[in-house]
Design an enzyme around this catalytic site. Sequence first.
Site, PDB file in Angstrom:
ATOM      1  N   ASP A  30      34.871  90.812  30.131  1.00 40.05           N
ATOM      2  CA  ASP A  30      33.764  90.287  30.924  1.00 40.05           C
ATOM      3  C   ASP A  30      33.552  88.796  30.671  1.00 40.05           C
ATOM      4  OD1 ASP A  30      33.138  92.635  32.251  1.00 40.05           O
ATOM      5  OD2 ASP A  30      31.532  93.213  30.883  1.00 40.05           O
ATOM      6  N   HIS A  38      26.581  89.443  30.976  1.00 42.84           N
ATOM      7  CA  HIS A  38      26.773  88.565  32.133  1.00 42.84           C
ATOM      8  C   HIS A  38      25.650  87.534  32.277  1.00 42.84           C
ATOM      9  CE1 HIS A  38      30.207  90.786  33.515  1.00 42.84           C
ATOM     10  NE2 HIS A  38      29.521  91.891  33.694  1.00 42.84           N
ATOM     11  N   HIS A  86      35.837  91.632  37.001  1.00 36.73           N
ATOM     12  CA  HIS A  86      37.114  92.135  36.501  1.00 36.73           C
ATOM     13  C   HIS A  86      38.298  91.447  37.186  1.00 36.73           C
ATOM     14  CE1 HIS A  86      34.987  96.142  35.264  1.00 36.73           C
ATOM     15  NE2 HIS A  86      34.573  95.092  34.572  1.00 36.73           N
TER      16      HIS A  86
END
Length: 288
Positions: free
Chosen positions: A242, A265, A81
């Site tokens: 993200d 991710h 973040h």
Amino acid sequence: MFPYRNQRTVARAVSSAGIGMHSGEKVNICIKPAPINHGIKFQRIDLPDRPIISAHFNMVVDTSLATVLGYNGFIISTVEHLMATFAGLSIDNALVELDTYELPIMDGSAAPFTEMIKSAGIVEQSRPKYFFVVKEPIELEDDGKSVALYPEDGFKITCTIDFDHPLVKRQSLCIEVSDKSFESDICRARTFGFIQDIEYLKTYGFARGGSLDNAIVISRNEILNSEGLRYPDEFVRHKILDCIGDFSLLGMPILGHAVLYKSGHSFNHAFLNKFLEQKGAWETQTLL
């Protein structure tokens, strides 16, 4: 075309505190200005010799629950973040000091980090910014997920998510990423999870700092947060956040159109490896 052609850093040091999502530990964070060509680096001021690690994809050691950097026996966890905030606000150079291994989750979004940096101010530096300019398509697809980059004058992200849950379902959004769109359309989107998954994680010692104050929590048929959603499509907006953070670990901003389908991710990180392997599909250049 990308609006900022020179490198940028924060105008002054700015500090805050919070708790780690997975550790549950209190953490103090200080973001400091850094010189030209420094990049984004993290420093563990709680360890002997105050070691420093670069925020670069080849330092990533885990992407299972968060993006974790590791080097020479120490780690920096849950960087995505803050990295998204640096990239979204076009910050190229900064030193981030921490007194434990995990960044604070804040409210589960990048908005508190955005406010920190805006309060400190942003200054332009005297050297040009280098970009990865996408010249040919780069694509990765596996197990129903895909990430691709295509030529584009700016940085655009088209993201699609598809969850078998009535409150999430299929959501798609295309965003032209700039500091203005990041601040108004992306940074406030919070991380989210399903109540059964959170209970499972806590059973095994993870998500110790997780709560309704720092995540959207979804039960079988309702959003458990009393204030509801910040955007009707907050889930896909957070996935875009993200992506911005993950792609920022290349170390330079991208001029290209990223198209993601059901990625996260780990798959984003796998794509970065393919991106760097296909050296003929991109070039680095300034815009001056």
